[in-house]
Motif scaffolding. Structure first.
Motif, short mmCIF file in Angstrom:
data_model
loop_
_atom_site.label_atom_id
_atom_site.label_comp_id
_atom_site.label_asym_id
_atom_site.label_seq_id
_atom_site.Cartn_x
_atom_site.Cartn_y
_atom_site.Cartn_z
N LYS A 141 37.57 11.80 -93.53
CA LYS A 141 38.00 13.38 -93.95
C LYS A 141 37.77 14.37 -92.83
N PHE A 142 38.38 15.45 -92.94
CA PHE A 142 37.71 16.44 -91.99
C PHE A 142 36.42 16.67 -92.15
N SER A 143 35.92 16.64 -93.23
CA SER A 143 34.19 16.93 -93.64
C SER A 143 33.56 16.25 -92.60
N HIS A 144 33.86 14.88 -92.49
CA HIS A 144 33.04 13.99 -91.59
C HIS A 144 32.80 14.34 -90.37
N LEU A 145 34.07 14.86 -89.70
CA LEU A 145 33.94 15.29 -88.41
C LEU A 145 32.81 16.39 -87.97
N LYS A 146 32.70 17.38 -88.98
CA LYS A 146 31.36 18.15 -89.03
C LYS A 146 30.24 17.30 -89.30
N PHE B 43 46.78 34.00 -99.62
CA PHE B 43 46.16 32.77 -99.35
C PHE B 43 44.94 32.66 -100.50
N THR B 44 44.61 31.51 -100.93
CA THR B 44 43.66 31.02 -101.59
C THR B 44 42.44 30.67 -100.70
N VAL B 45 41.40 31.41 -100.57
CA VAL B 45 40.42 31.17 -99.54
C VAL B 45 39.31 30.23 -100.20
N SER B 46 38.95 29.04 -99.41
CA SER B 46 37.85 28.32 -99.78
C SER B 46 36.77 28.16 -98.59
N GLN B 47 35.48 27.99 -99.00
CA GLN B 47 34.44 27.50 -98.08
C GLN B 47 34.62 26.07 -97.42
N TRP B 48 33.81 25.75 -96.36
CA TRP B 48 33.98 24.50 -95.81
C TRP B 48 33.24 23.32 -97.10
N PRO B 49 33.86 22.46 -97.27
CA PRO B 49 34.91 21.50 -96.45
C PRO B 49 36.32 21.93 -96.98
N PRO B 50 37.40 21.61 -96.12
CA PRO B 50 38.39 22.00 -96.38
C PRO B 50 39.34 21.24 -97.51
N GLN B 51 39.95 21.96 -98.13
CA GLN B 51 40.63 21.65 -99.65
C GLN B 51 41.95 21.86 -99.30
N THR B 52 42.94 21.00 -99.80
CA THR B 52 44.39 21.26 -99.77
C THR B 52 44.68 22.58 -100.70
N GLU B 53 45.68 23.17 -100.25
CA GLU B 53 46.21 24.38 -100.88
C GLU B 53 45.48 25.44 -100.88
N THR B 54 44.49 25.79 -99.82
CA THR B 54 43.57 26.80 -99.59
C THR B 54 43.48 26.87 -97.98
N ASP C 213 43.23 15.79 -97.17
CA ASP C 213 41.91 16.20 -96.30
C ASP C 213 41.32 15.21 -95.56
N GLU C 214 42.36 14.19 -94.96
CA GLU C 214 41.86 13.12 -94.07
C GLU C 214 42.58 13.53 -92.87
N TRP C 215 41.85 13.31 -91.71
CA TRP C 215 42.09 13.96 -90.38
C TRP C 215 43.60 13.20 -89.79
#
Length: 600
Positions: free
Chosen positions: A373-378, A491-502, A527-529
């Motif tokens: 996932k993108f979150s794993h990169l962080k 836009f629908t704004v979300s905090q980290w980690p990335p979520q689809t449609e945001t 949400d996978e890189w």
């Protein structure tokens, strides 16, 4: 290689804001408030190049421009929001002497101005750093057959244009246990076979190194830390140095390779002192023959429980640290990088004190998807910062469109750009560029090609990574709690980690400014890189989105830059206050916008 032409022309119209709290009279050098409206127009195509990929502080940069540029055009050099120098454009070739400040990224902009409107015709970044390890941008070469000077120069010119400051030579060597190889009478071979039985020409290796050094790049040779071929015993490698799967030392640990290749690879104990001495001596032969700058050390990830010949369980991560230190002691002036495959041994590598930066080969295929996932990169960036005491930056070896690359085709541009945007925003970089873009762990695999669209975009992304390296990768703290909202509902704004449609936001907090990254997952399907099958959709270009945020301190000014807009040129953004929030309108948003919030 086809020449890459690109155009970025933008009109910036600065108007007073209707809100009574807004500052008025905004112009290109004063942007402390007001609305900003930006549009893009067609115009002449300009190709900018420099004579090197990177420079020492104070060095002279030679620029070349191809294309028709209108009279009255100027050249401006920026370091973030500060204009360092400016000059008239008087011809298609010119020089600029860099300031003496070390480890600094700059952006050169060709522009004209009329009636408060600026048109930017082209941009190019410059890296002024005395050492590549602060801001590594790593590329590769992996084919060393007979090549013309023109072919090698074309390949390296593209890497130079992307500011690649180090190049890994993958599968260049004769034997893993004897990288240079030779006949047993001591004669060095001019032509030999690599592990896949492909021809390697020593002349080709030398040509690559020579041109890379001309461009300011480091040339780094690849090899495992514990590999021996089937004939290793004949070349002086003792079986007593081996790595075994059982404590009785009956079954040698090995890495199987395809039929028709030179040999399977039989593993040695990287912590064995005799093996370390043997390989260090073989590396001395390499350095005596080729002007390599260092050694890219590889491993094979978690091997499970393994033993030495005496039946003692081997601590591989500790062995890696010992091996790294031995290689540095043997050749202290040479650079070292070591791969942490799926993070295996990362802490020991980071704390060896002998690598230039941290290199993570990440995978998305394991059962629990711990790196998918993108979150794993962080998570990896954070771990590496912790392990190294915030001293070492991270390079990801991450293979895009992996399943798609089982057959011939093209990379999926949206998948590549979204992954690069996330990696760069987090402060990492991506090993992906060489004579082709990487799609598999076997670097010679070139099943997927880059479209012209992707080639042009990649130039902008690497300009961006280089010009803004000081706010992307240099100090500061990543912050996943950002009080930013959409002010127009686009836009629908979300905090980290990335979520689809945001729209995912993440910040880096620096001493006198905050950097806010807007990463567009609004049309993303995962949400996978890795975008395994090349299905990541292209995000919709959104014009003039409006946002608001609550600043932590009084704001001096706001700037926006994006690799998707105006060639990465920095744009002043007007803002107005609404209670305890600031409201602003951006020119556009596609994959990634970066905001620089300056505080008083």
């Amino acid at each position: 290689m086809k020449k890459i032409f690109y155009l970025v022309s933008c009109f910036m119209l600065f108007a007073s804001c209707k809100d009574e709290n807004a500052t008025t009279g905004i112009n290109p050098s004063d942007h402390s408030g007001g609305d900003v409206s930006v549009s893009i127009t067609a115009g002449p195509k300009i190709r900018l190049t420099t004579d090197k990929a990177c420079y020492a502080p104070g060095e002279n940069v030679q620029f070349t421009a191809e294309g028709q540029i209108p009279a009255g055009t100027k050249i401006r050099y920026r370091q973030l929001e500060e204009v360092i120098a400016e000059q008239d454009y008087t011809g298609n070739s010119w020089n600029w002497a860099l300031p003496e400040q070390d480890f600094t990224g700059y952006m050169a902009e060709i522009y004209s101005s009329s009636n408060g409107i600026e048109t930017i015709y082209g941009t190019i970044a410059i890296d002024a750093s005395s050492d590549w390890k602060r801001f590594p941008r790593y590329g590769f070469v992996a084919d060393f057959g007979k090549k013309t000077d023109e072919t090698i120069q074309d390949e390296m010119n593209f890497l130079k244009r992307c500011h690649i400051n180090g190049v890994q030579f993958q599968d260049w060597h004769n034997k893993h246990h004897w990288p240079l190889g030779s006949t047993h009478d001591g004669q060095v071979l001019n032509i030999y076979k690599d592990i896949a039985n492909r021809d390697v020409y020593a002349e080709t290796i030398e040509k690559y190194i020579n041109i890379q050094h001309t461009y300011g790049m480091k040339s780094i040779f690849y090899n495992l830390c514990f590999g021996a071929l089937a004939d290793a015993r004949e070349d002086g490698v003792s079986d007593s140095w081996g790595l075994y799967k059982d404590y009785a030392a009956k079954t040698r640990d090995s890495h199987d390779l395809p039929d028709g290749w030179k040999s399977d690879i039989y593993l040695t104990d990287p912590g064995n002192l005799a093996w370390q001495k043997y390989l260090a001596e073989r590396n001395a032969d390499v350095y005596n023959q080729f002007d390599f700058d260092g050694y890219q050390i590889d491993q094979l990830g978690d091997r499970g429980t393994v033993f030495n010949v005496y039946g003692k369980e081997v601590d591989l991560p500790e062995g890696y640290a010992s091996f790294i230190k031995a290689m540095k002691e043997a050749h202290p002036d040479k650079r070292l990088v070591m791969n942490a495959v799926s993070r295996y041994g990362s802490k020991n590598i980071a704390q060896s004190g002998a690598v230039d930066f941290l290199y993570n080969e990440v995978w998305g295929k394991d059962a629990d998807r711990t790196e998918a996932k993108f979150s794993h990169l962080k998570q990896i960036i954070d771990e590496n910062a912790n392990y190294s005491g915030n001293r070492l930056n991270t390079v990801f070896a991450a293979y895009m469109n992996y399943r798609l690359a089982d057959n011939k085709g093209q990379f999926n541009t949206p998948g590549v750009l979204l992954t690069d945007a996330v990696m760069f925003a987090l402060g990492g970089s991506h090993l992906e560029l060489g004579p082709h873009m990487l799609c598999k762990e076997y670097f010679p695999n070139n099943n997927l090609t880059m479209s012209e669209e992707l080639k042009q975009a990649i130039v902008h992304y690497y300009d961006f990574l280089t010009a803004y390296q000081n706010v992307l990768r240099d100090e500061g703290t990543l912050n996943t709690s950002v009080d930013l909202e959409s002010a127009d509902g686009k836009f629908t704004v979300s905090q980290w980690p990335p979520q689809t449609e945001t729209l995912c936001v993440i910040a880096r907090n620096l001493k006198d400014k905050d950097i806010i990254h807007l990463l567009n997952f609004s049309q993303a399907n995962s949400d996978e890189w890795r975008d395994d099958d090349g299905t990541m959709p292209e995000p919709i270009l959104t014009e003039n989105p409006k946002f608001s945020f609550r600043p932590s301190r009084p704001v001096k000014g706001i700037w926006m830059a994006s690799p998707d807009f105006a060639g990465g040129a920095l744009c002043p953004i007007g803002f107005k206050t609404n209670g305890d929030r600031l409201e602003m309108k951006l020119p556009s948003l596609k994959y990634w916008d970066m905001l620089i919030i300056e505080y008083k």
